[in-house]
Design a protein around this motif. Sequence first.
Motif, mmCIF file in Angstrom:
data_model
loop_
_atom_site.group_PDB
_atom_site.id
_atom_site.type_symbol
_atom_site.label_atom_id
_atom_site.label_comp_id
_atom_site.label_asym_id
_atom_site.label_seq_id
_atom_site.Cartn_x
_atom_site.Cartn_y
_atom_site.Cartn_z
ATOM 1 N N LEU A 63 0.866 -1.384 -0.074
ATOM 2 C CA LEU A 63 0.080 -0.108 -0.097
ATOM 3 C C LEU A 63 1.011 1.176 -0.132
ATOM 4 N N ASN A 64 1.977 1.424 0.940
ATOM 5 C CA ASN A 64 2.972 2.251 0.618
ATOM 6 C C ASN A 64 3.555 2.408 -0.693
ATOM 7 N N GLN A 65 4.026 1.413 -1.063
ATOM 8 C CA GLN A 65 4.673 1.384 -2.460
ATOM 9 C C GLN A 65 3.767 2.212 -3.580
ATOM 10 N N MET A 66 2.248 1.677 -3.677
ATOM 11 C CA MET A 66 1.398 2.029 -4.511
ATOM 12 C C MET A 66 1.338 3.602 -4.212
ATOM 13 N N THR A 67 1.183 4.119 -3.143
ATOM 14 C CA THR A 67 0.853 5.492 -2.693
ATOM 15 C C THR A 67 1.922 6.160 -3.369
ATOM 16 N N GLN A 68 3.332 5.994 -3.103
ATOM 17 C CA GLN A 68 4.321 6.495 -3.714
ATOM 18 C C GLN A 68 4.294 6.544 -5.178
ATOM 19 N N ALA A 69 4.104 5.523 -5.555
ATOM 20 C CA ALA A 69 3.941 5.538 -7.235
ATOM 21 C C ALA A 69 2.705 6.604 -7.709
ATOM 22 N N LEU A 70 1.770 6.447 -7.009
ATOM 23 C CA LEU A 70 0.569 7.257 -7.517
ATOM 24 C C LEU A 70 1.085 8.876 -7.234
ATOM 25 N N SER A 71 1.809 9.106 -6.437
ATOM 26 C CA SER A 71 1.975 10.575 -6.370
ATOM 27 C C SER A 71 2.813 11.000 -7.292
ATOM 28 N N GLN A 72 3.562 10.187 -8.085
ATOM 29 C CA GLN A 72 4.187 10.459 -9.374
ATOM 30 C C GLN A 72 3.523 10.727 -10.496
ATOM 31 N N GLU A 73 2.040 10.221 -10.381
ATOM 32 C CA GLU A 73 1.253 10.424 -11.752
ATOM 33 C C GLU A 73 0.402 11.514 -11.670
ATOM 34 N N TYR A 74 0.292 12.293 -10.652
ATOM 35 C CA TYR A 74 -0.400 13.266 -10.482
ATOM 36 C C TYR A 74 0.353 14.816 -10.088
ATOM 37 N N PRO A 75 -0.172 15.886 -10.476
ATOM 38 C CA PRO A 75 0.601 16.987 -10.218
ATOM 39 C C PRO A 75 0.109 17.480 -8.764
ATOM 40 N N LEU A 76 0.976 16.908 -7.876
ATOM 41 C CA LEU A 76 0.583 17.247 -6.539
ATOM 42 C C LEU A 76 1.454 18.175 -5.837
ATOM 43 N N PRO A 77 0.937 18.847 -4.826
ATOM 44 C CA PRO A 77 1.733 20.030 -3.998
ATOM 45 C C PRO A 77 2.953 19.478 -3.119
ATOM 46 N N PHE A 78 2.630 18.172 -2.950
ATOM 47 C CA PHE A 78 3.331 17.320 -2.084
ATOM 48 C C PHE A 78 3.257 16.067 -2.242
ATOM 49 N N GLY A 79 4.259 15.240 -1.851
ATOM 50 C CA GLY A 79 4.051 13.830 -2.151
ATOM 51 C C GLY A 79 3.045 13.192 -1.071
ATOM 52 N N LEU A 80 2.392 12.182 -1.428
ATOM 53 C CA LEU A 80 1.313 11.360 -0.773
ATOM 54 C C LEU A 80 2.091 10.522 0.264
ATOM 55 N N LYS A 81 1.430 10.401 1.633
ATOM 56 C CA LYS A 81 2.078 9.491 2.634
ATOM 57 C C LYS A 81 1.112 8.753 3.201
ATOM 58 N N ILE A 82 1.138 7.716 3.702
ATOM 59 C CA ILE A 82 0.238 7.111 4.531
ATOM 60 C C ILE A 82 0.769 6.505 5.934
ATOM 61 N N GLY A 83 -0.201 6.513 6.753
ATOM 62 C CA GLY A 83 0.069 5.695 8.156
ATOM 63 C C GLY A 83 -0.752 4.551 8.255
ATOM 64 N N ALA A 84 -0.291 3.637 9.035
ATOM 65 C CA ALA A 84 -1.061 2.301 9.400
ATOM 66 C C ALA A 84 -0.979 1.987 10.710
ATOM 67 N N GLY A 85 -2.154 1.328 11.147
ATOM 68 C CA GLY A 85 -2.198 0.670 12.429
ATOM 69 C C GLY A 85 -2.611 -0.723 12.452
ATOM 70 N N VAL A 86 -2.237 -1.589 12.821
ATOM 71 C CA VAL A 86 -2.538 -3.071 12.979
ATOM 72 C C VAL A 86 -2.678 -3.613 14.316
ATOM 73 N N ASN A 87 -3.855 -4.209 14.787
ATOM 74 C CA ASN A 87 -4.179 -4.714 16.040
ATOM 75 C C ASN A 87 -4.940 -6.148 15.615
ATOM 76 N N THR A 88 -4.685 -7.150 16.746
ATOM 77 C CA THR A 88 -5.059 -8.378 16.723
ATOM 78 C C THR A 88 -5.905 -8.736 18.079
ATOM 79 N N GLY A 89 -6.984 -9.399 17.928
ATOM 80 C CA GLY A 89 -7.726 -9.859 18.966
ATOM 81 C C GLY A 89 -8.994 -10.215 18.705
ATOM 82 N N TYR A 90 -9.851 -10.571 19.604
ATOM 83 C CA TYR A 90 -11.195 -11.010 19.271
ATOM 84 C C TYR A 90 -12.260 -9.676 19.018
ATOM 85 N N ALA A 91 -13.123 -9.883 18.040
ATOM 86 C CA ALA A 91 -14.098 -9.034 17.532
ATOM 87 C C ALA A 91 -15.323 -9.567 17.213
ATOM 88 N N MET A 92 -16.609 -8.882 17.396
ATOM 89 C CA MET A 92 -17.691 -9.448 16.890
ATOM 90 C C MET A 92 -18.093 -9.138 15.558
#
Length: 205
Positions: free
Chosen positions: A82-111
């Motif tokens: 997802l990060n690599q894709m985001t970086q590649a997408l930044s190069q395809e559009y005339p953006l004022p700054f490069g795209l960046k992402i943040g991620a959180g991963v959590n493991t446990g029981y859920a309903m």
Amino acid sequence: RRLTSVMVVDMRNFTVLTRQLDEEILSSLIGSWFREAGNIIRDSGSWVDKYIGDAVMAIWFHGQQEINQREIVQIFRAVSLLNQMTQALSQEYPLPFGLKIGAGVNTGYAMVGNTGSGAHPDYTAIGDTVNAAFRLESSTKEIGVDMAIGETTYEYLTPMEKSQEIFQKNTVNLKGYDEPTLTYGVTFPELETFLAINQMPKPIL
């Protein structure tokens, strides 16, 4: 009630971007990002559970009692892609700054179940495991990393090579939680190193 891992990925500075970018370009950009994100997540054995503004939430289901290391590596590989894709997408559009992402991963029981109506079913996961994943993603800005994972997720990594050196332990105050929470943070370059060291073949989906 299922044992799950929940991933939340958020696009950084999206509000600033909406103010500086033409609406047509913005619409094309976010559409492309969501489409590519969906493809990566599906190829990683999950599905996009929610698109929320500039964020995406995905869920992986595990066995009833245990999780193997391959499953966690698979999720981390998805975050890296997802990060690599985001970086590649930044190069395809005339953006004022490069795209960046943040991620959180959590493991446990859920309903897990249908929280929608008969006409509009909405199968999703709810509970503390899900809430904490969102809070962990937000904490990445506070502790200066790209991805933050919960303590339970980290426990499955400890036997793996270099995990204790690459993932840095932090104590954070997550919004809505009375007690400080232990989390483990990593930058995307460090994540790439971890995945390279602990290479596992992709499972057949």
